[in-house]
Design a protein around this motif. Structure first.
Motif, mmCIF file in Angstrom:
data_model
loop_
_atom_site.group_PDB
_atom_site.id
_atom_site.type_symbol
_atom_site.label_atom_id
_atom_site.label_comp_id
_atom_site.label_asym_id
_atom_site.label_seq_id
_atom_site.Cartn_x
_atom_site.Cartn_y
_atom_site.Cartn_z
ATOM 1 N N GLY A 225 -141.331 -52.371 17.649
ATOM 2 C CA GLY A 225 -140.461 -53.777 17.972
ATOM 3 C C GLY A 225 -141.653 -54.670 18.622
ATOM 4 N N PHE A 226 -141.354 -55.952 18.308
ATOM 5 C CA PHE A 226 -142.241 -56.830 18.909
ATOM 6 C C PHE A 226 -141.371 -57.937 19.529
ATOM 7 C CE2 PHE A 226 -144.286 -55.174 15.153
ATOM 8 C CZ PHE A 226 -145.800 -55.023 15.722
ATOM 9 N N ILE A 227 -141.632 -58.061 20.978
ATOM 10 C CA ILE A 227 -140.826 -59.142 21.689
ATOM 11 C C ILE A 227 -142.150 -60.202 21.995
ATOM 12 C CG2 ILE A 227 -139.651 -59.778 23.810
ATOM 13 C CD1 ILE A 227 -138.564 -56.940 23.525
ATOM 14 N N THR A 228 -141.828 -61.513 21.715
ATOM 15 C CA THR A 228 -142.720 -62.733 21.712
ATOM 16 C C THR A 228 -142.463 -63.814 22.416
ATOM 17 O OG1 THR A 228 -142.275 -63.312 19.522
ATOM 18 C CG2 THR A 228 -143.986 -61.627 19.410
ATOM 19 N N PRO A 229 -142.198 -63.583 23.630
ATOM 20 C CA PRO A 229 -141.807 -64.936 24.188
ATOM 21 C C PRO A 229 -142.726 -65.905 24.274
ATOM 22 C CG PRO A 229 -142.120 -63.052 25.920
ATOM 23 C CD PRO A 229 -142.286 -62.581 24.510
ATOM 24 N N MET A 230 -144.126 -65.499 23.972
ATOM 25 C CA MET A 230 -145.169 -66.482 24.265
ATOM 26 C C MET A 230 -145.444 -67.236 22.803
ATOM 27 S SD MET A 230 -145.414 -66.684 27.335
ATOM 28 C CE MET A 230 -146.975 -67.727 27.316
ATOM 29 N N SER A 231 -145.751 -66.432 21.861
ATOM 30 C CA SER A 231 -146.372 -66.813 20.683
ATOM 31 C C SER A 231 -145.384 -67.217 19.723
ATOM 32 C CB SER A 231 -147.041 -65.714 20.109
ATOM 33 O OG SER A 231 -146.284 -64.648 19.626
ATOM 34 N N HIS A 232 -144.043 -66.683 19.763
ATOM 35 C CA HIS A 232 -142.920 -67.114 18.793
ATOM 36 C C HIS A 232 -141.593 -66.840 19.684
ATOM 37 C CE1 HIS A 232 -139.826 -66.484 15.509
ATOM 38 N NE2 HIS A 232 -140.742 -67.378 14.950
ATOM 39 N N ASN A 233 -141.047 -67.836 20.358
ATOM 40 C CA ASN A 233 -139.888 -67.543 21.051
ATOM 41 C C ASN A 233 -138.786 -67.311 19.868
ATOM 42 O OD1 ASN A 233 -138.410 -69.971 20.776
ATOM 43 N ND2 ASN A 233 -139.656 -71.030 21.856
ATOM 44 N N PHE A 234 -137.720 -66.764 20.726
ATOM 45 C CA PHE A 234 -136.411 -66.315 20.008
ATOM 46 C C PHE A 234 -135.274 -66.907 20.237
ATOM 47 C CE2 PHE A 234 -138.541 -63.180 22.744
ATOM 48 C CZ PHE A 234 -138.032 -63.418 23.838
ATOM 49 N N CYS A 235 -135.488 -68.374 20.782
ATOM 50 C CA CYS A 235 -134.451 -68.970 21.518
ATOM 51 C C CYS A 235 -133.208 -69.320 20.470
ATOM 52 C CB CYS A 235 -134.971 -70.103 22.267
ATOM 53 S SG CYS A 235 -136.119 -69.720 23.446
ATOM 54 N N GLU A 236 -133.315 -69.529 19.270
ATOM 55 C CA GLU A 236 -132.332 -69.931 18.590
ATOM 56 C C GLU A 236 -131.342 -68.911 18.322
ATOM 57 O OE1 GLU A 236 -135.350 -67.553 15.853
ATOM 58 O OE2 GLU A 236 -135.380 -69.126 17.520
ATOM 59 N N SER A 237 -131.678 -67.737 18.683
ATOM 60 C CA SER A 237 -130.606 -66.652 18.319
ATOM 61 C C SER A 237 -130.191 -66.194 19.641
ATOM 62 C CB SER A 237 -131.140 -65.606 17.194
ATOM 63 O OG SER A 237 -132.163 -64.902 17.804
ATOM 64 N N CYS A 238 -130.477 -66.747 20.941
ATOM 65 C CA CYS A 238 -130.315 -66.231 22.161
ATOM 66 C C CYS A 238 -128.714 -65.928 22.341
ATOM 67 C CB CYS A 238 -130.924 -66.957 23.310
ATOM 68 S SG CYS A 238 -130.767 -66.347 24.718
ATOM 69 N N ASN A 239 -128.291 -64.592 22.665
ATOM 70 C CA ASN A 239 -127.047 -64.170 23.023
ATOM 71 C C ASN A 239 -126.975 -63.795 24.334
ATOM 72 O OD1 ASN A 239 -128.359 -61.865 22.714
ATOM 73 N ND2 ASN A 239 -126.812 -61.000 21.358
ATOM 74 N N ARG A 240 -127.948 -64.002 25.422
ATOM 75 C CA ARG A 240 -128.092 -63.334 26.478
ATOM 76 C C ARG A 240 -127.834 -64.204 27.644
ATOM 77 N NH1 ARG A 240 -131.582 -62.158 22.916
ATOM 78 N NH2 ARG A 240 -132.903 -63.472 23.908
ATOM 79 N N VAL A 241 -127.536 -63.587 28.730
ATOM 80 C CA VAL A 241 -127.307 -64.280 30.161
ATOM 81 C C VAL A 241 -127.811 -63.200 31.293
ATOM 82 C CG1 VAL A 241 -125.918 -66.283 29.920
ATOM 83 C CG2 VAL A 241 -124.970 -64.141 30.574
ATOM 84 N N ARG A 242 -128.402 -63.676 32.383
ATOM 85 C CA ARG A 242 -128.702 -62.481 33.357
ATOM 86 C C ARG A 242 -128.343 -62.881 34.666
ATOM 87 N NH1 ARG A 242 -132.654 -63.588 29.572
ATOM 88 N NH2 ARG A 242 -133.992 -61.702 28.829
ATOM 89 N N LEU A 243 -127.500 -61.717 35.339
ATOM 90 C CA LEU A 243 -127.051 -61.819 36.503
ATOM 91 C C LEU A 243 -127.950 -61.190 37.452
ATOM 92 C CD1 LEU A 243 -124.439 -62.631 38.315
ATOM 93 C CD2 LEU A 243 -123.676 -60.086 37.938
ATOM 94 N N THR A 244 -128.377 -61.823 38.642
ATOM 95 C CA THR A 244 -129.294 -61.303 39.541
ATOM 96 C C THR A 244 -128.452 -60.218 40.781
ATOM 97 O OG1 THR A 244 -129.285 -63.100 41.192
ATOM 98 C CG2 THR A 244 -130.754 -63.436 39.549
ATOM 99 N N ALA A 245 -129.114 -59.702 41.464
ATOM 100 C CA ALA A 245 -128.615 -59.007 42.302
ATOM 101 C C ALA A 245 -127.717 -59.625 43.258
ATOM 102 C CB ALA A 245 -129.642 -57.766 43.124
ATOM 103 N N THR A 246 -128.080 -60.963 43.629
ATOM 104 C CA THR A 246 -127.149 -61.731 44.488
ATOM 105 C C THR A 246 -126.157 -62.489 43.935
ATOM 106 O OG1 THR A 246 -128.811 -63.587 44.152
ATOM 107 C CG2 THR A 246 -129.310 -61.725 46.155
ATOM 108 N N GLY A 247 -125.980 -62.388 42.661
ATOM 109 C CA GLY A 247 -124.698 -63.062 42.030
ATOM 110 C C GLY A 247 -125.204 -64.428 41.284
#
Length: 346
Positions: free
Chosen positions: A261-283
């Protein structure tokens, strides 16, 4: 310690509308950082002398479970536990078991974890029993001395033992390797052969400019297109439609039979299909790894219960940006964001 879910939120959620942002993207994947603490200090992730959050600021297990239930009620089907290192949080298996109950309904389809593997030998069997079927293990080298240099501490033998225990427990494993020029770029093929030889996948990741850390990001940055082209001259890379809910693009390596697999946040971002959100330890809910917009779900839950939490999720969908614009070059060598990778779990 048994976790008692808050009944008005976790066990009596009404049917709810799905989470859809301003750009029509359905949010189906929640990543939860259960702690910002880690037993390593990887050079691309943390400063050597980190100041961690006071334990009183961290979400309780009951709060994590209640927030998870709210997300599942609104269509989230994949949950990943991250850190820091999730397995260093005290009594972590009680949380994993509690969250695993969502797998028995019609909502959550997958509960996964990203780990550095240091504690995996102890917990592999319990993770499988709780319903975890896949793990991502962060490992950037197979060389013991290089491992110590990258992590600033730790024993690679512990990671190997953890991986073996996880494979014995029938957990599918994908190795995550941050590709760094001049640090481990000479090990890519060795890592691929090792991982594929053990029936594991390998995903290569470009370094990201988050937080002040212990390396020169300009010198160490390695575009994965360069690596892809290099590998394609020696191997047959067959493009796959396989998706695991995250941003990786996959190929099958004909010569090894394994998946790369290749994850390329710098050279080719994948934002058009982003299905994610992130919860930190503090909420704090971050809608994008590369932006600072956030919504405080901890306060929403504590102050207003389910109704306010549900309203906060609606606000988050309005704030989710179209994408990120990471840049690494000599003109802008400073981090794009001040927070370290360990805050949001990657």
């Amino acid at each position: 310690m048994m976790i008692q879910p808050l009944p008005a939120i976790a066990d009596a959620l009404p049917a709810a509308r799905p989470l859809v942002d301003r750009y029509g993207r359905h949010i189906s994947y929640l990543r939860i950082s259960v702690t910002d603490r880690c037993d390593y200090r990887c050079v691309y992730c943390m400063a050597e002398d980190m100041t961690f959050l006071p334990k009183r600021d961290i979400l309780t297990f009951e709060e994590i479970d209640s927030i998870t239930a709210a997300f599942v009620a609104r269509g989230v089907s994949k949950l990943r536990l991250t850190g820091g290192e999730p397995l260093v949080r005290r009594d972590i298996m009680e949380l994993v078991k509690t969250l695993g109950r969502h797998l028995r309904g019609n909502g959550l389809q997958e509960l996964t974890m990203t780990t550095n593997g240091s504690q995996l030998r102890k917990y592999a069997g319990a993770l499988a029993d709780a319903g975890v079927r896949r793990l991502n293990v962060s490992l950037d080298t197979l060389d013991p001395d290089r491992f110590k240099a990258i992590t600033r501490r730790g024993r690679i033998e512990d990671v190997f033992a953890g991986i073996d225990a996880a494979l014995e427990a029938k957990l599918a494993i994908k190795i995550n390797m941050v590709a760094m020029r001049g640090t481990n770029d000479d090990e890519i093929e060795t890592m691929m052969a090792w991982a594929h030889g053990k029936g594991m996948g390998l995903t290569l990741i470009e370094g990201m400019p988050l937080g002040e850390v212990g390396i020169d990001r300009v010198d160490s940055y390695l575009p994965l297109r360069e690596l892809h082209d290099q590998l394609s001259r020696r191997y047959t890379l067959e493009k796959l439609d396989q998706r695991t809910g995250g941003p990786a693009r996959y190929v099958r390596v004909a010569e090894t039979g394994g998946v790369l697999g290749f994850i390329t946040p710098m050279s080719h971002n994948f934002c058009e299909s982003c299905n994610r959100v992130r919860l930190t330890a503090t909420g704090q809910l971050f809608m994008c790894l590369g932006q600072d917009d956030q919504v405080n779900l901890r306060d929403a839950l504590r102050d207003g219960g389910h109704d306010e939490l549900d309203a906060a999720l609606d606000r988050a969908m309005l704030l989710k940006p179209k994408g990120h614009d990471f840049v690494i070059d000599r003109a802008r060598p400073q981090p794009a964001l001040g927070r370290h990778m360990s805050v949001t779990g990657g």
